[in-house]
Write an enzyme that holds these catalytic residues in place. Structure first.
Site, PDB file in Angstrom:
ATOM      1  N   THR A  47       0.878  -1.183   0.000  1.00  0.00           N
ATOM      2  CA  THR A  47       0.000   0.000   0.000  1.00  0.00           C
ATOM      3  C   THR A  47       0.910   1.225   0.000  1.00  0.00           C
ATOM      4  OG1 THR A  47      -0.244  -0.191   2.405  1.00  0.00           O
ATOM      5  CG2 THR A  47      -2.014  -1.084   1.055  1.00  0.00           C
ATOM      6  N   LYS A 103       4.199  -6.760   3.965  1.00  0.00           N
ATOM      7  CA  LYS A 103       3.945  -5.357   3.642  1.00  0.00           C
ATOM      8  C   LYS A 103       3.811  -4.575   4.943  1.00  0.00           C
ATOM      9  CE  LYS A 103       0.212  -3.289   3.012  1.00  0.00           C
ATOM     10  NZ  LYS A 103      -0.389  -2.771   4.280  1.00  0.00           N
ATOM     11  N   THR A 121      -1.759  -1.464   8.246  1.00  0.00           N
ATOM     12  CA  THR A 121      -1.839  -2.917   8.245  1.00  0.00           C
ATOM     13  C   THR A 121      -0.510  -3.558   7.953  1.00  0.00           C
ATOM     14  OG1 THR A 121      -4.125  -3.048   7.591  1.00  0.00           O
ATOM     15  CG2 THR A 121      -2.769  -4.934   7.080  1.00  0.00           C
ATOM     16  N   GLU A 148       6.512   4.847   8.144  1.00  0.00           N
ATOM     17  CA  GLU A 148       6.242   6.112   7.463  1.00  0.00           C
ATOM     18  C   GLU A 148       7.193   7.202   7.921  1.00  0.00           C
ATOM     19  OE1 GLU A 148       1.558   5.613   6.413  1.00  0.00           O
ATOM     20  OE2 GLU A 148       2.156   6.493   8.311  1.00  0.00           O
ATOM     21  N   ASN A 166       0.641  11.352   7.272  1.00  0.00           N
ATOM     22  CA  ASN A 166      -0.597  10.994   7.959  1.00  0.00           C
ATOM     23  C   ASN A 166      -1.562  12.154   8.123  1.00  0.00           C
ATOM     24  OD1 ASN A 166      -0.454   8.120   8.622  1.00  0.00           O
ATOM     25  ND2 ASN A 166       1.505   8.762   9.480  1.00  0.00           N
ATOM     26  N   SER A 176      -6.540  14.670   2.401  1.00  0.00           N
ATOM     27  CA  SER A 176      -6.938  16.005   1.942  1.00  0.00           C
ATOM     28  C   SER A 176      -6.376  16.283   0.553  1.00  0.00           C
ATOM     29  CB  SER A 176      -6.476  17.051   2.944  1.00  0.00           C
ATOM     30  OG  SER A 176      -5.158  16.800   3.360  1.00  0.00           O
TER      31      SER A 176
END
Lengths: 413, 413
Positions: free
Chosen positions: B158, B184, B195, B285, B408, B413
């Protein structure tokens, strides 16, 4: 670090009245900061009672241990607070510093060392040299005056972007008493200096045990219901002093926590604790939005609070709020990870008055436009109903912004 | 979102061999992403056993519930994974989707529905339309081939910046078997899509109960010892399949977890679980540094792990690492807030081999220059000795950067 004041700062600061029986002095000791005050002495009249609540950290600072030791005496004559150095994780030297400061303060105020209380906020792990300010204490006690609450609020600041004040006048029996409070941020707010300090004082005449009961019960839904980033300071300190000076004007001495004449005072105290706690959240590092998280329908109040804190401390929820994103999927995630009883198919979630999820699915009436408009506000309310019982709780936090990372990542470099 | 690959990505990807008894197909179903594969089918020969470990979330996704239901059968013939939509918090419709997909997959593979396993990763709360890919399954099963592990690793991504692979060959008795794994990201890594998925397969012949024992014991020090931001996905899924095809080449069937012939396999499995878990952390991230946190001297291993996770999840510790700041005061803070037995005056803290704090004070030999140089590395090791007992634990995390907040906060947006 930017010098900008938090966008959530109060529009207007209250004018702080004096509290009979309390005199205040501030000084510039240059502990860390230059060109500003960094030491406060609060001097209390004889007969002043005291209550305190401290960090739950297993590694508390030396001043916290000092206060815990003196608290059972229930009597206070002088409080000394310094900013710039927390005297935390400073080992034996930390205890030497508190004992030297305690001694100097007791001598200055002409009281027993058991009537001295200390608080320090600032860098952790750096030895704090008591010699930098203990020699100032005699002069400070001598020149202390009642009208310096505004100055006291400023001298205890570290990375706060505004001083935090609150004041109230209430009746105990037929007599009006004053309750003043100051606080500094908080949460984990500060770089090295993660500490929340708050000091309240009243001229009411209240026995120490009653005062402690009021304070211990008051923190649950106020100071213990706010979080900035889930990090807990080694130095968090909240103290309440009652000089009893109002007794001269006819205020009754309160010796029983169930005394009905306490009801106005109790409400005012709880309101003030919440007010100061929220000021702390609203000055959270990098904060741009206040977030109120309410959980209802939990198996118990304790369970509700845990779920609420799981939501309020979730980096994914907090970054979503920062991004003005009504990302209720992350709220579900945070409910799920709390480890408390929850049934996905009974969950409902609201942002403000907008129900975004119902019975385990996106609300059929969900409108992205309406919800996105709501998320642009300064104050965001998230409500979750678990549908299991009657337990409920509310906690407050702020959003997680790039500014938070900048403040905490760039600080020492 | 930036397309840049994590600076911590492996320099080189392994070439994935085939696993006898496993065939793979991928497809572009356009569930959310355009122009890339987003569905994987893994088809297993008859006799394949299966083990699984799933999220502890109280609000698990529909596919997790589906797998939990089928797992006790211990037999697997087909695994279907989609990316782009997690089918989480989708209520009754979520269950309809898994049951429709399960039915289509069983029909395609010619097996019972109890032998189908499903996983979904992507947005939470959006209904997943099984019609988007269930019609593809028959064709996928028919054309599946053994050599597509590389493709499978890519199709399940993802917000991962690189696919995650691992492979090993080990002996069981006199026979060489293969063990492959893909994963992943992870942690809370992904925007809406928090996830971690990982799938391993071997041609070894191992009873389902033994396989489950191996996997359940293997996760404690690997997948359950990594954290990116303390947030737990509704969909975390780790599965291990054993086709038994190596039996034809003489591999013994393992029916007892204590069988000595398992020792090489067990070690290889545990190494692979750690390898894949760390790849996930290193793709956290915004991650720029890997952080290994080791706690020794705790009252118990459980207590050590809690303290280690308190440090690894602390935003203040993680931002300090991002800022290359050897801020051991924040490590003290995180030890203190863990709520586990700890005595400030017995604490020692190391960054790498540099002891920065000892017996409750800054190490007398502390050198800011030396420590700052260490903090510039890609991989930072923090060690804390509590000095109380023999419990120890190691966990892994990454730093907290502005990029994390950007990913995040800006995502939807």
């Amino acid at each position: 670090m930017s010098d900008a004041v938090s966008p959530l700062a109060p529009k207007k600061q209250p004018r702080m009245p004096t509290v009979e029986g309390v005199r205040i002095a501030t000084a510039q000791a240059g502990i860390k900061y230059k060109g500003r005050t960094d030491v406060v002495a609060m001097v209390f009249d004889e007969g002043t009672t005291v209550a305190g609540v401290f960090t739950r950290s297993k590694c508390p600072s030396a001043p916290v241990e000092f206060c815990r030791q003196n608290l059972p005496g229930g009597s206070a004559r002088v409080l000394v607070v310094n900013s710039g150095n927390a005297n935390a994780f400073t080992g034996k030297r930390g205890r030497e510093t508190t004992s030297m400061t305690g001694e100097a303060a007791a001598k200055a105020a002409g009281c027993a060392q058991e009537e001295v209380f200390l608080a320090s906020t600032g860098v952790i792990g750096e030895p704090l040299d008591a010699g930098k300010f203990s020699h100032l204490l005699a002069g400070m006690v001598e020149t202390a005056e009642p009208a310096l609450w505004g100055e006291a609020g400023k001298a205890i600041m570290t990375t706060d972007t505004y001083p935090k004040y609150a004041t109230a006048k209430v009746m105990i029996g037929e007599t009006e008493v004053t309750l003043n409070g100051i606080a500094k941020g908080a949460g984990m707010i500060a770089p090295d200096m993660a500490t929340m300090l708050s000091f309240l004082a009243t001229d009411a005449a209240i026995d120490a045990a009653v005062l402690q009961d009021l304070l211990s019960k008051g923190v649950g839904k106020t100071f213990n219901a706010v979080t900035v980033d889930s990090d807990t300071s080694t130095s968090d300190t909240l103290m309440l002093f009652a000089t009893g000076a109002a007794a001269k004007r006819g205020a009754p001495r309160i010796t029983d926590p169930k005394d009905a004449r306490l009801s106005q005072f109790r409400r005012a105290l709880n309101r003030m604790l919440k007010n100061l706690a929220l000021q702390v959240v609203r000055d959270g590092e990098g904060a741009r939005k206040q977030v109120e998280v309410t959980v209802t329908g939990a198996k118990s109040a304790r369970s509700a609070k845990r779920v609420a804190l799981s939501i309020a401390n979730s980096p994914l929820v907090k970054t979503a709020v920062a991004g003005e994103d009504a990302n209720w999927g992350r709220v579900v995630m945070a409910v799920g990870k709390a480890g408390e009883p929850a049934d996905r198919d009974l969950l409902s979630i609201w942002f403000g008055d907008i129900r975004v999820a119902h019975q385990g699915e996106r609300d059929p009436a969900y409108s992205e436009t309406e919800t996105s408009a709501y998320m642009k506000r300064d104050e965001i309310a998230v409500r979750v109903d678990l549908g299991l019982g009657r337990g409920k709780a509310t906690v407050w936090t702020c959003d997680l912004t790039k500014e938070y990372v900048a403040i905490n990542g760039d600080y020492r470099s």
